[in-house]
Design an enzyme around this catalytic site. Sequence first.
Site, PDB file in Angstrom:
ATOM      1  N   ASP A   1      35.782  45.763  41.904  1.00  0.00           N
ATOM      2  CA  ASP A   1      35.201  44.541  42.436  1.00  0.00           C
ATOM      3  C   ASP A   1      35.275  43.470  41.349  1.00  0.00           C
ATOM      4  O   ASP A   1      34.975  43.740  40.175  1.00  0.00           O
ATOM      5  CB  ASP A   1      33.740  44.825  42.802  1.00  0.00           C
ATOM      6  N   ALA A   2      35.708  42.278  41.744  1.00  0.00           N
ATOM      7  CA  ALA A   2      35.898  41.220  40.758  1.00  0.00           C
ATOM      8  C   ALA A   2      34.591  40.901  40.015  1.00  0.00           C
ATOM      9  O   ALA A   2      34.608  40.574  38.831  1.00  0.00           O
ATOM     10  CB  ALA A   2      36.447  39.979  41.439  1.00  0.00           C
TER      11      ALA A   2
ATOM     12  N   ASP B   1      42.262  34.181  44.640  1.00  0.00           N
ATOM     13  CA  ASP B   1      43.126  34.261  45.831  1.00  0.00           C
ATOM     14  C   ASP B   1      42.493  35.241  46.813  1.00  0.00           C
ATOM     15  O   ASP B   1      43.010  36.332  47.040  1.00  0.00           O
ATOM     16  CB  ASP B   1      44.530  34.718  45.392  1.00  0.00           C
TER      17      ASP B   1
ATOM     18  N   ASP C   1      48.492  41.409  46.505  1.00  0.00           N
ATOM     19  CA  ASP C   1      49.897  41.470  46.936  1.00  0.00           C
ATOM     20  C   ASP C   1      50.871  41.145  45.809  1.00  0.00           C
ATOM     21  O   ASP C   1      52.080  41.332  45.942  1.00  0.00           O
ATOM     22  CB  ASP C   1      50.123  40.525  48.124  1.00  0.00           C
TER      23      ASP C   1
ATOM     24  N   ASP D   1      41.776  43.581  41.843  1.00  0.00           N
ATOM     25  CA  ASP D   1      41.671  43.665  43.306  1.00  0.00           C
ATOM     26  C   ASP D   1      40.989  44.990  43.630  1.00  0.00           C
ATOM     27  O   ASP D   1      41.246  46.001  42.985  1.00  0.00           O
ATOM     28  CB  ASP D   1      43.065  43.610  43.938  1.00  0.00           C
TER      29      ASP D   1
ATOM     30  N   HIS E   1      51.753  30.156  47.552  1.00  0.00           N
ATOM     31  CA  HIS E   1      51.504  30.703  46.216  1.00  0.00           C
ATOM     32  C   HIS E   1      51.943  29.740  45.110  1.00  0.00           C
ATOM     33  O   HIS E   1      51.296  29.666  44.071  1.00  0.00           O
ATOM     34  CB  HIS E   1      52.177  32.072  46.085  1.00  0.00           C
TER      35      HIS E   1
END
Lengths: 830, 351
Positions: free
Chosen positions: A119-120, A136, A67, A87, A39
Site C-alpha cells: 500500500d502506498a 497514477d 502497468d 503498487d 502517460h
Amino acid sequence: MNIFIDELEPPTEAATQTRFALYIDGDFQFDTADEKVYHESLALPALSLLHAHKPGPKRVLICGGGDGLALRECLRFPNVAHVDLVDYSPEMLELAATQFAAINQHALEDTRTHIHICDAWDFLNGTLPYDLIVCDFTVPRKHEDTRVFSTEWFEALSACLNPGGIIAANTVSPQTTPEAFWCLMNTLRAANLKALPYRVCIPSFRDHGYGAWGFVIASRDKRFTTLDLKRISCPVATEQADLSRLWRGAHFTRAERALAHTAPTNTIDGGELLPLLLNPGLAGIEAGGLPDLDTPYDLNPLFNAIPIAHPYHTRAMIETLAEQVAGSVRDLDIPRLIDAVIKRSSRLSSRIVDELRKLKEFMQERVLHFELFSAWSYRLFAALVILMTLANAISPDNAFAKGSFSGGAHGGFSVSHSTGMHSSSSFGKGSFGAESGSPGGSFAGRSSTSSFGGQRGSAISPSRSFSSFSSSRSNVLSSPVSPHFTGTGFRTSYGRGTAVDINGSYERARVYNYWGGSYGHPYTQVYGGQRQPAQQQQPQPHEALFLASDDMSVLDNGDVVVNVSESVYILLTNGTAALMSAGSPDPIVMLYPDPELFANVRDQLAQQQSSVVAAASVRRDWLAWSGWTASFLPTVRSDRDELRNLTDLIHRLDLAQQRLGTPPAGNANPGLKPGETELFIGCVIRQDGTIALHEPDGRWLSTDLVTIKHNTDTHPCPPVLATAVRSALDRVLRDIKSGIKADTADLQQLRMDASELNSDMNQYVSIRDMYGDSSYEVDYGTDEIPVSEAIFKTRQNLNQTETETRATEADIEKLTTQQAVLDAAVARYR
Amino acid sequence: MADAGEAELAITSCQLIDSGWDDAWDALTASCPHTGFMQSSDWMAFKRLEGFITPRFGIFDASGTLRGGGACLFYPSHAQETMVICPQGPILPWAETEPSRHALRLLIAEVEKYVETHGGLGLRIEPRIARPVPRILRNWVRSPVDLDPEHSLVIDVGEPATEQSLLRAMHPKGRYNIKVAERHGVTVRRSTNMRDLRPFHAMFLDTSNRNGFFAEPYSFFVNMASMLFPVGMAELFMAEFDGALLSAAMVIRYGKRATFLYGASSAHNRHVMPTYAMHWNVIRAARAAGCTEYDLYGFDPYDQPDHAYAGFSRFKRQFGGRLFTAIGARDLVFYDRLADRIAEKLAQMED
C-alpha cells in the site's frame, strides 16, 4: 481485483502488436491506441520542468501505475537515476512484467527500477525524499478509494519531497466532474502545495464518457504557471501528446475557476470527493442533504437534491427511482415510525415534536393525508423519501430494476397499501398534495401500479388508466416535467430515417404526406377530403424527426402531428387542427383547435427545447476545447455531428412553436358528457353510438359513418373518415380490453387477500375471546404484537381491501360499459 | 397461530456462513425452485467485483444440516443508508407457514445484528414464489423496485417435452419464423469468449436506445462475464446473417433453469427473423444442459400498449410458455434505525 484485457484489434503489418484496452473491476484504464497521450501528459511535463529548474540525477516515486507505463516515460529521461514503483496489486505488476512488457518497453527490467508491492501509504513511512512523485491511481468509485486524493495524502507526499521537488498527479475530469476537480485543487492547496492544473483530450477516455482529463503539477516551494508550460522544453520526443499545446489546457475560464471558491477540500474522514464525483452540478449538496423547500408539496426540488451514489447511475435513473420510492413510502408503518421519531425528541425542537404528536393522533383513525398538515409533515415525508431513495439508490442494481411498484392492489397484499388503485389515476412527478382526481395524484392518494422501472422519463405511467389511453389528448399532455437529455440517438440516428426522442430512443420515422401550408382559417369547414387550393402541384412528404411524446412528433418542416392510429393522425399547424389519413394528402376533417391543447403542446416543446439547448451548450464547450482533433479522431467528429444535430433540432423546435400558431380564443373544451367516450382529440362516441366531431366553430357534427350531419345539412360520409374512425375504434377497444384484463387480475388478487385477512381476523378474535386479554401477543407476519393491535391492523387492511375491491369493480364496470359501447359501435360501423 | 408446529422445531439456528460453505450452499440453492441464480456463490462473487459486500446467512436444523438461508447484497455507504438485499431469496420452507416464520425470524435477527455494525435501514427479500403472498410477510411492505420482473414467461423445456411438442406449443407465427430464419441461413453461435462482449454490448446499448430502458454499462458486463463465463453459468447466443451480428442473448443457467437475462437486437435485416433462431437455439441448449425451464423474463400479461415490456411481450408470446407471477420484492424496515436518521434530518432542516 478483476483485470480484463479487451483485445480490440489483432496485429497487422502496420501495427505489430495487438491493440487492447485494460479494465480494472470493469473500469476502463487505457487503450493502447492512445495511452501515450495520457502517460506522456502525466509524466513528461513535470520531468521537463524539473529538468529545467533542478539539474542533476533524480529520484522518482510512482504511486499506483502498476502497468509500468508512467514508469516507461520516467525512464526515458537519462538523468532519472532511481525509480520506486509502488503498487499493491501483484497481478498488475505481473502483467506489466509479461503481457505489457512490449508496450512499457520492459521498464520493470530496467536497473533503475525498484518494485514495491504494498500500500502506498505504508511505503511513505520512513522513505528517502524524492525529486518527483507521480500519482497514477484509478478514479475513485468508493469512499475508501478517495484516501489517496485527500489532504492527508498530499501532506504525506509533500513531506517526502526534496526541496524543489514536484508532484505530478492524474486527477478527475474538469469537464464532466468540475466540482470534484476543483475540490482536488483545493485539497492540494490545503496541503500547502502550489498547484497548476491542466487538462488533456484523450479520445478513448471521451469514448468511455470520462470527458477531458485533468492533471496537476504541484510543488511545495515553486508556483508553476501557464507560462512555464508554454515555455516547456522536453528533452525527449513525445509520440502522442502535443506538449507545445499543453498550456492551452491549463487555461480555465473565470467561471470554471469560480468553482474553486465553493468546492470543499477532501479529507479522509469527510469523504467530500465522492459525492461531487457522482453528482456533477450538485455542488454544495451534502449527500442526503435536503433541498430548500420553498414550494411546499413540490417534489421536484426533492428529487433534484437526491445525490447519485454510484458511478453506474445517472440523474434520470435516480429521479425515476425517487418517484417510485415516493409512491411507495406511504406503505410503511407511519404511526410506528412517528412513534420512533418522537422517542428521539431530545434531538428535536418542541415544535417538531408537537407536530409529530398531532400527526400521530390524526393517524389513529384515518389514512394518511400528509398534505393536510403544515410544513413539518411535509418535511417528514421529504426526509423519508430521501432516506428511502438513498437506501435504494446506493445499490447499483436497483436503477436497472426489472420492475417497480408504487402502491395498489396489483402487487399482492393490500394490507400494506393504504389506498391505491391502478386504474384511477397515476402518480405524477412533481406533485405532492394535488387535489384528488387531478393527474398528479397525491401522497395519500391513488397511485399507479404499472410504472415499470427502467423506462426513462416514465414519470407518468398511465398505461392502464382508461381516461388516458382512450385519448390521444392525455398522452400529449402528460409529458414528464423537466425532461432530461440522455441518449446517444443524436449521434447515431437523428435525421437518418429514424425519429429520436429527448432520451435518445428512436424508432423508424413515419412519413406524413400532405399539402404544404396551413389548412386555412380555423373556422373553415373542411370535411370529406376537400382539396386544397392548387398552389402546389404535389403534396409534400414530411418525415417525423423528433418524438416529443409517445404519440406526438415534430416533423422535418416543424409541423406537429398527434398520432391517432397507424394510419390516422391529427396535424396541428398555424392554430388549426386537421384530422388526416396516411392515405390522403387532404384533411379528412378540420377539428376544433382547443386553445388549451395548443398551449400545452407549446409548453412541452419549449421544455424539451430548453433541455436540448443545455445539452448543446455542454457539447459546444467540449468541442471548443477538443474540436481541433476532429480531423483525425472519429469520435470527436461524431461529437461535432451530434452538436450539429442538436443545433438543428433547436431551430426546428423553434420553428415548431412558431408553426403551431395560436388558435382564436374560444370556449374551453367542455370535456366529456356522461356516457361519452373520447376516441381521439375532438372526436367522441356518444351514448347512442353516434360519432361526434368537434368542429372548428365549436359546434359538433355527428356521423354514422354513412352520412354526416352538419347543422341541418346532410352529406355523405367520406370513406376516408369512416376508415379513420374505425381504426381509432379498434385501438381504443384493444386498450379497454387490456385494462379489463389487468383489473380482473387485480380483483382476483384482492379477493384472495380479503379471504386470507378474514381468516386471520377470525383467528385473532377467537384468541382474544379465548384469553380475554387484549394485550396477549400474537404473530403478525414476522412481528409479535398485542392481539388488539393485530385486530385493529387487520380491520384496517380489510377496509382498504374492500375500498380497493369496490374501486376495481367500479372500474371494471365502467370499462365494461365502455367496451359494450365500443363493441356495439364496431359492429355497427363494420 | 402463536404456537409453533412440529416442523418448526427442526430449524434451530441461523448464522453467517463463509466461502467454505459454497458447495453445500450451491447444492441447496440449485435444487430449490423458489430461488435462482442470484443466490449462487458465483453470482455473489460477481457482485463483489461490483463493490457489494455479500454476507450469507445459513439456516440450520438441530443436526447442523444446512436447510436454508439467504445470500445478501449490501452496498457499503458512507452514510450507512442502504438496504440489505436478499435477491431471489431467502430459501425457506415457504409452503409451511410456521417453520418458515420461525426460520425467517432467525434470519431477521442475524441481519439486524449485521446492520448494527455495517449500517442499513432494512432487509429486502424477493423469493421466487407465486401469489398469494405468504401471511408471514404481513408486516412486510412492497418494495419500490424489483430486481426480478413481477411477471415472466416460462417455457417448460424438460421432460416430457420434446422439440416437436415445444414447437407445437408455440404460436404458429413463432414456429413459422423459426423456419424463416433457417431458410435464410441465420446461424447461431454460442460463445463464452470475452471478445464477443463488446459487439454484444454495443448492440445492447442500441437496443436500449431504441426501446428506452436503462442499460447497464460495459463495465458491468465485463465483471459479469469474467466471473460467470469461466464457470459456465453465463453464455452468449449470437445470431448472425451474412457475417453480421443481428441479435444476441446473455443467458444464465443455474440449477434447472435457463434465464434470458439480457437481449440485444439490430434494427437491420429483421425479415430473416434472427431472434427466433436465437431463442430456439437457447431452448435446445437448455434442454441439452438438463434444464427444465427456460425463463424468458419480463412479460406483460395484459397486452397493455404502454407497458415497458409491451414490444418484448408480443415477441415472447410467440414461443408459448406459461405466465409466472411472483409476489415481488418485500421490505422489512428497521424502524428504529430509520427513525434515527429521520430525526437527524429533521434537526438539520430546522437548522
